[in-house]
Design an enzyme around this catalytic site. Structure first.
Site, PDB file in Angstrom:
ATOM      1  N   ASP A 110       5.545  -5.641   2.496  1.00 12.34           N
ATOM      2  CA  ASP A 110       6.524  -5.164   1.504  1.00 12.34           C
ATOM      3  C   ASP A 110       7.197  -6.389   0.886  1.00 12.34           C
ATOM      4  OD1 ASP A 110       8.792  -4.112   0.235  1.00 12.34           O
ATOM      5  OD2 ASP A 110       9.086  -2.581   1.772  1.00 12.34           O
ATOM      6  N   THR A 133       7.557  -5.247 -18.674  1.00 17.06           N
ATOM      7  CA  THR A 133       7.111  -4.135 -19.524  1.00 17.06           C
ATOM      8  C   THR A 133       7.881  -4.099 -20.837  1.00 17.06           C
ATOM      9  OG1 THR A 133       7.186  -1.720 -19.722  1.00 17.06           O
ATOM     10  CG2 THR A 133       8.678  -2.682 -18.132  1.00 17.06           C
ATOM     11  N   ASP A 134       7.220  -3.587 -21.880  1.00 17.39           N
ATOM     12  CA  ASP A 134       7.905  -3.419 -23.174  1.00 17.39           C
ATOM     13  C   ASP A 134       8.986  -2.340 -23.091  1.00 17.39           C
ATOM     14  OD1 ASP A 134       6.292  -1.156 -23.024  1.00 17.39           O
ATOM     15  OD2 ASP A 134       5.438  -1.363 -25.024  1.00 17.39           O
ATOM     16  N   GLU A 135       8.960  -1.541 -21.999  1.00 16.84           N
ATOM     17  CA  GLU A 135       9.938  -0.450 -21.890  1.00 16.84           C
ATOM     18  C   GLU A 135      11.361  -0.976 -21.746  1.00 16.84           C
ATOM     19  OE1 GLU A 135       8.744   2.968 -19.557  1.00 16.84           O
ATOM     20  OE2 GLU A 135       6.635   2.513 -19.876  1.00 16.84           O
ATOM     21  N   LYS A 184      13.212  -2.556 -14.158  1.00 13.49           N
ATOM     22  CA  LYS A 184      12.375  -3.681 -14.623  1.00 13.49           C
ATOM     23  C   LYS A 184      13.213  -4.655 -15.461  1.00 13.49           C
ATOM     24  CE  LYS A 184       8.451  -4.197 -14.342  1.00 13.49           C
ATOM     25  NZ  LYS A 184       7.651  -4.963 -13.317  1.00 13.49           N
ATOM     26  N   SER A 231       6.063   2.106 -10.540  1.00 11.09           N
ATOM     27  CA  SER A 231       5.716   1.959 -11.956  1.00 11.09           C
ATOM     28  C   SER A 231       5.718   3.254 -12.765  1.00 11.09           C
ATOM     29  CB  SER A 231       4.326   1.316 -12.055  1.00 11.09           C
ATOM     30  OG  SER A 231       3.328   2.230 -11.603  1.00 11.09           O
ATOM     31  N   TYR A 243      13.254   3.638 -14.259  1.00  9.65           N
ATOM     32  CA  TYR A 243      12.163   2.658 -14.153  1.00  9.65           C
ATOM     33  C   TYR A 243      12.425   1.453 -15.052  1.00  9.65           C
ATOM     34  CZ  TYR A 243       7.755   0.403 -15.450  1.00  9.65           C
ATOM     35  OH  TYR A 243       6.798  -0.533 -15.743  1.00  9.65           O
ATOM     36  N   LEU A 282       0.841  -1.204   0.000  1.00  7.94           N
ATOM     37  CA  LEU A 282       0.000   0.000   0.000  1.00  7.94           C
ATOM     38  C   LEU A 282       0.875   1.253   0.000  1.00  7.94           C
ATOM     39  CD1 LEU A 282      -2.959  -0.986   2.382  1.00  7.94           C
ATOM     40  CD2 LEU A 282      -2.873  -1.074  -0.122  1.00  7.94           C
ATOM     41  N   THR A 283       1.652   1.402  -1.061  1.00  8.96           N
ATOM     42  CA  THR A 283       2.392   2.648  -1.265  1.00  8.96           C
ATOM     43  C   THR A 283       1.380   3.700  -1.710  1.00  8.96           C
ATOM     44  OG1 THR A 283       2.732   2.269  -3.623  1.00  8.96           O
ATOM     45  CG2 THR A 283       4.372   1.302  -2.116  1.00  8.96           C
ATOM     46  N   ASN A 334       1.608  -0.275 -22.976  1.00  7.92           N
ATOM     47  CA  ASN A 334       0.850   0.584 -22.050  1.00  7.92           C
ATOM     48  C   ASN A 334      -0.581   0.106 -21.864  1.00  7.92           C
ATOM     49  OD1 ASN A 334       3.119   2.305 -23.011  1.00  7.92           O
ATOM     50  ND2 ASN A 334       2.118   3.819 -21.716  1.00  7.92           N
TER      51      ASN A 334
HETATM   52  P1  NAD Z   1       0.663   0.603  -9.924  1.00  7.46           P
HETATM   53  O1  NAD Z   1       1.721   1.601  -9.596  1.00  7.46           O
HETATM   54  O2  NAD Z   1      -0.705   1.046 -10.227  1.00  7.46           O
HETATM   55  O3  NAD Z   1       0.551  -0.469  -8.727  1.00  7.46           O
HETATM   56  C1  NAD Z   1       1.675  -0.990  -8.082  1.00  7.46           C
HETATM   57  C2  NAD Z   1       1.202  -1.706  -6.816  1.00  7.46           C
HETATM   58  O4  NAD Z   1       2.356  -2.310  -6.200  1.00  7.46           O
HETATM   59  C3  NAD Z   1       0.584  -0.776  -5.764  1.00  7.46           C
HETATM   60  O5  NAD Z   1      -0.574  -1.365  -5.229  1.00  7.46           O
HETATM   61  C4  NAD Z   1       1.673  -0.651  -4.707  1.00  7.46           C
HETATM   62  O6  NAD Z   1       1.144  -0.435  -3.394  1.00  7.46           O
HETATM   63  C5  NAD Z   1       2.341  -2.007  -4.819  1.00  7.46           C
HETATM   64  N1  NAD Z   1       3.746  -1.972  -4.336  1.00  7.46           N
HETATM   65  C6  NAD Z   1       4.704  -1.063  -4.678  1.00  7.46           C
HETATM   66  N2  NAD Z   1       5.836  -1.349  -4.004  1.00  7.46           N
HETATM   67  C7  NAD Z   1       5.599  -2.463  -3.268  1.00  7.46           C
HETATM   68  C8  NAD Z   1       6.384  -3.252  -2.375  1.00  7.46           C
HETATM   69  N3  NAD Z   1       7.652  -2.923  -2.113  1.00  7.46           N
HETATM   70  N4  NAD Z   1       5.810  -4.329  -1.803  1.00  7.46           N
HETATM   71  C9  NAD Z   1       4.520  -4.656  -2.045  1.00  7.46           C
HETATM   72  N5  NAD Z   1       3.733  -3.945  -2.858  1.00  7.46           N
HETATM   73  C10 NAD Z   1       4.266  -2.857  -3.468  1.00  7.46           C
HETATM   74  O7  NAD Z   1       1.292  -0.239 -11.140  1.00  7.46           O
HETATM   75  P2  NAD Z   1       0.547  -0.923 -12.385  1.00  7.46           P
HETATM   76  O8  NAD Z   1       0.408   0.074 -13.466  1.00  7.46           O
HETATM   77  O9  NAD Z   1      -0.614  -1.683 -11.909  1.00  7.46           O
HETATM   78  O10 NAD Z   1       1.684  -1.941 -12.850  1.00  7.46           O
HETATM   79  C11 NAD Z   1       1.736  -3.266 -12.327  1.00  7.46           C
HETATM   80  C12 NAD Z   1       2.893  -3.996 -12.948  1.00  7.46           C
HETATM   81  O11 NAD Z   1       2.746  -4.032 -14.374  1.00  7.46           O
HETATM   82  C13 NAD Z   1       4.257  -3.336 -12.701  1.00  7.46           C
HETATM   83  O12 NAD Z   1       5.204  -4.351 -12.475  1.00  7.46           O
HETATM   84  C14 NAD Z   1       4.557  -2.599 -13.994  1.00  7.46           C
HETATM   85  O13 NAD Z   1       5.942  -2.497 -14.203  1.00  7.46           O
HETATM   86  C15 NAD Z   1       3.901  -3.512 -15.016  1.00  7.46           C
HETATM   87  N6  NAD Z   1       3.435  -2.888 -16.263  1.00  7.46           N
HETATM   88  C16 NAD Z   1       2.618  -1.790 -16.221  1.00  7.46           C
HETATM   89  C17 NAD Z   1       2.144  -1.249 -17.412  1.00  7.46           C
HETATM   90  C18 NAD Z   1       1.195  -0.069 -17.412  1.00  7.46           C
HETATM   91  O14 NAD Z   1       0.841   0.446 -18.476  1.00  7.46           O
HETATM   92  N7  NAD Z   1       0.706   0.401 -16.274  1.00  7.46           N
HETATM   93  C19 NAD Z   1       2.503  -1.817 -18.637  1.00  7.46           C
HETATM   94  C20 NAD Z   1       3.341  -2.944 -18.634  1.00  7.46           C
HETATM   95  C21 NAD Z   1       3.791  -3.476 -17.438  1.00  7.46           C
HETATM   96  P1  TYD Z   2       2.704   7.399 -18.930  1.00  7.31           P
HETATM   97  O1  TYD Z   2       1.249   7.198 -18.729  1.00  7.31           O
HETATM   98  O2  TYD Z   2       3.513   8.008 -17.833  1.00  7.31           O
HETATM   99  O3  TYD Z   2       3.293   5.991 -19.391  1.00  7.31           O
HETATM  100  P2  TYD Z   2       4.793   5.617 -19.950  1.00  7.31           P
HETATM  101  O4  TYD Z   2       5.693   6.766 -19.799  1.00  7.31           O
HETATM  102  O5  TYD Z   2       5.179   4.485 -19.051  1.00  7.31           O
HETATM  103  O6  TYD Z   2       4.589   5.220 -21.370  1.00  7.31           O
HETATM  104  O7  TYD Z   2       2.899   8.327 -20.214  1.00  7.31           O
HETATM  105  C1  TYD Z   2       2.402   7.949 -21.480  1.00  7.31           C
HETATM  106  C2  TYD Z   2       2.897   8.985 -22.493  1.00  7.31           C
HETATM  107  O8  TYD Z   2       2.267  10.253 -22.195  1.00  7.31           O
HETATM  108  C3  TYD Z   2       4.389   9.253 -22.424  1.00  7.31           C
HETATM  109  O9  TYD Z   2       4.879   9.468 -23.743  1.00  7.31           O
HETATM  110  C4  TYD Z   2       4.518  10.529 -21.615  1.00  7.31           C
HETATM  111  C5  TYD Z   2       3.240  11.274 -21.951  1.00  7.31           C
HETATM  112  N1  TYD Z   2       2.691  12.138 -20.869  1.00  7.31           N
HETATM  113  C6  TYD Z   2       2.380  13.483 -21.128  1.00  7.31           C
HETATM  114  O10 TYD Z   2       2.540  13.977 -22.264  1.00  7.31           O
HETATM  115  N2  TYD Z   2       1.880  14.244 -20.107  1.00  7.31           N
HETATM  116  C7  TYD Z   2       1.686  13.758 -18.851  1.00  7.31           C
HETATM  117  O11 TYD Z   2       1.251  14.519 -17.938  1.00  7.31           O
HETATM  118  C8  TYD Z   2       1.992  12.373 -18.599  1.00  7.31           C
HETATM  119  C9  TYD Z   2       1.786  11.771 -17.231  1.00  7.31           C
HETATM  120  C10 TYD Z   2       2.487  11.600 -19.638  1.00  7.31           C
END
Ligand code: NAD
Ligand code: TYD
Length: 339
Positions: free
Chosen positions: A59, A125-127, A157, A85, A153, A35-36, A182
C-alpha cells in the site's frame, strides 16, 4: 535506471509497464501495487518472470513498507499511477480516495526525500480543472487553467497535485506532473464507460447512459499517454505541469452508439438512467505545451484505437470474466439496480 511504478496492476500503470520494458529493456522496473479491486496481477502475467521486473504487493500509504522498498531498490525514478480512480465510487465513499490519493502520494514523496531521487512523476488528471460549458467549443484546459474540482475523486487528485508542487518548492524535490484526459485501451477495468459498454453489449444487457449522454470527454489511446509520461520523465522540466490530450472530443452517446454498431447489436439496448451527481459537462485538453516543448503528438486515431480496444476485449474474455464474476457484481447491483 531503476524505476518504481506504483499502481502498475491497474489499467494505465499496467500498459505503462509493458511500454517501458519494451522501450527501455535495460531498466529495472519494480511494480508497487496494493491490488485493490482495480488491481489485477493477471494484467502483468506476461512480464512476471522477466529478470528485470519485480512485483511488490504494498500500500503506498504504508510508510514503513515503502521506506523498506526504497532502501532495498534505491530507485532513480518513481512514477505514481496508484490511485482510487473511479468518480462514481468517490461519490459513494470519498474517504479511501483521500487516503490513497493524498496521503499515499505524500508518503511516496517523503520516501523520495529520505532516500534521494532523480525524478518523482505524478500521474494527474484533467479533471482537476473542473469542466467546460458545452456551448463554448473554443475553450480548452491549459496548464494555467485554475484548479476547480467537482467530485471527491478530482478534489483528491487536485490535492495531490498541490502537495507535489509544495514538495518541489519547499524541499526542492525534482517533480513533474502530467494531467491527461480520458484514456481507453486494453486492461481497463469494466466499471469505466468504454469497457462497461462493450461487455454489457456482448451480453445483450442494457447500456446505462447517464442523463442524456451529451457530456463530452476527450479520449486518448492509453499507449499515447504512456509515451507522453516517458517523454516527460526523460526530457520534461522539473517543477512543470504538462497537459496530455489529443483533441478527440466525443459525446458519451456517440461512443455508446459506435460500440453498439461495431458489435452488431441493437440501439434498443441503450437505456438512459439517472445522471451522475455533479456530472462534469465537458473536458478538453490544449496539448500545445507538451507538443512544443517535447514534440509529443498522439499517434493512434480514435477510429483505429476503438477498433483495437473492442478486438482486445473480444480476444481476452478470460481477463474480464474473472473480474466481473467477483466483487464487481455487488458494485454493479449497488450502482445500477435502482437507477
Ligand atoms: P485503475 O483504477 O485502473 O488502477 C489503479 C491501480 O492502483 C490498481 O492497480 C490498484 O490496485 C492500485 N492502487 C490503488 N490504491 C493503492 C494503494 N493505496 N497502494 C498501492 N496501489 C494502489 O486506474 P487507472 O485508470 O489506471 O489510473 C491510473 C492513474 O492515472 C490514476 O492516478 C488516475 O487518477 C490517472 N488518470 C486516469 C485516467 C483514465 O482515463 N483512466 C485519465 C487521467 C489520469
Ligand atoms: P468514466 O469512464 O467513469 O470516466 P470519467 O467520469 O472519469 O470521465 O465516464 C466517462 C463518461 O461516461 C462520463 O461522462 C460518465 C459517463 N458514463 C455513463 O454514461 N454511463 C456509465 O455507466 C459510466 C460508467 C459512465
Amino acid at each position: 535506471m531503476t524505476i518504481i511504478v506504483t499502481g502498475g496492476a491497474g489499467f494505465i500503470g499496467g500498459n505503462y509497464i509493458y511500454y517501458h520494458l519494451k522501450a527501455h529493456p535495460e531498466d529495472r522496473v519494480i511494480c508497487l501495487d496494493k491490488l485493490t479491486y482495480a488491481g489485477n496481477l493477471s494484467t502483468l502475467s506476461a512480464v512476471m518472470n522477466y529478470p528485470n521486473f519485480r512485483f511488490v504487493k504494498l500500500d503506498i500509504c504504508d510508510r514503513e513498507g515503502v521506506y523498506r522498498l526504497f532502501e532495498e531498490e534505491k530507485p532513480d525514478v518513481v512514477i505514481n499511477f496508484a490511485a482510487e480512480s473511479h468518480v462514481d465510487r468517490s461519490i459513494e465513499n470519498p474517504s479511501v480516495f483521500l487516503q490513497t490519493n493524498i496521503i499515499g502520494t505524500s508518503v511516496l514523496m517523503d520516501a523520495c526525500r529520505k532516500y534521494g531521487i532523480q525524478r518523482f512523476h505524478q500521474v494527474g488528471t484533467d479533471e482537476v480543472y473542473g469542466d467546460l460549458p458545452l456551448d463554448r467549443p473554443d475553450l480548452f484546459f491549459t496548464e494555467e487553467t485554475p484548479i476547480h474540482t467537482s467530485s471527491p475523486y478530482s478534489s483528491s487528485k487536485a490535492s495531490a497535485d498541490l502537495l507535489v508542487m509544495a514538495y518541489h518548492r519547499t524541499y526542492g524535490l525534482p517533480v513533474t506532473i502530467s494531467r491527461c484526459s480520458n484514456n481507453y485501451g486494453p486492461y481497463q477495468f469494466p466499471e469505466k464507460l468504454i469497457p462497461l459498454m462493450i461487455i454489457n453489449a456482448l451480453h445483450d444487457k442494457p447500456l446505462p447512459v447517464y442523463g442524456e449522454g451529451l457530456n463530452v470527454r476527450d479520449w486518448l489511446y492509453v499507449e499515447d499517454h504512456c509515451k507522453a509520461i516517458d517523454l516527460i520523465v526523460r526530457n520534461g522540466k522539473v517543477g512543470e505541469v504538462y497537459n496530455v490530450g489529443g483533441h478527440n472530443e466525443m459525446r458519451n452517446i456517440d461512443i455508446v452508439k459506435l460500440i453498439v454498431y461495431a458489435l452488431d447489436k441493437s440501439e434498443d439496448l441503450i437505456s438512459f438512467v439517472t445522471d451522475r451527481k455533479g456530472h462534469d459537462l465537458r473536458y478538453a485538453i490544449d496539448p500545445t505545451k507538451i507538443h512544443n516543448a517535447l514534440g509529443w503528438l498522439p499517434e493512434t486515431k480514435f477510429e483505429d484505437g476503438i477498433k483495437k480496444t473492442i478486438a482486445w476485449y473480444l480476444e481476452n474474455q478470460s481477463w474480464w470474466k474473472e473480474i466481473i464474476s467477483g466483487e464487481y457484481q455487488k458494485y454493479y447491483q449497488r450502482m445500477y439496480a435502482n437507477r
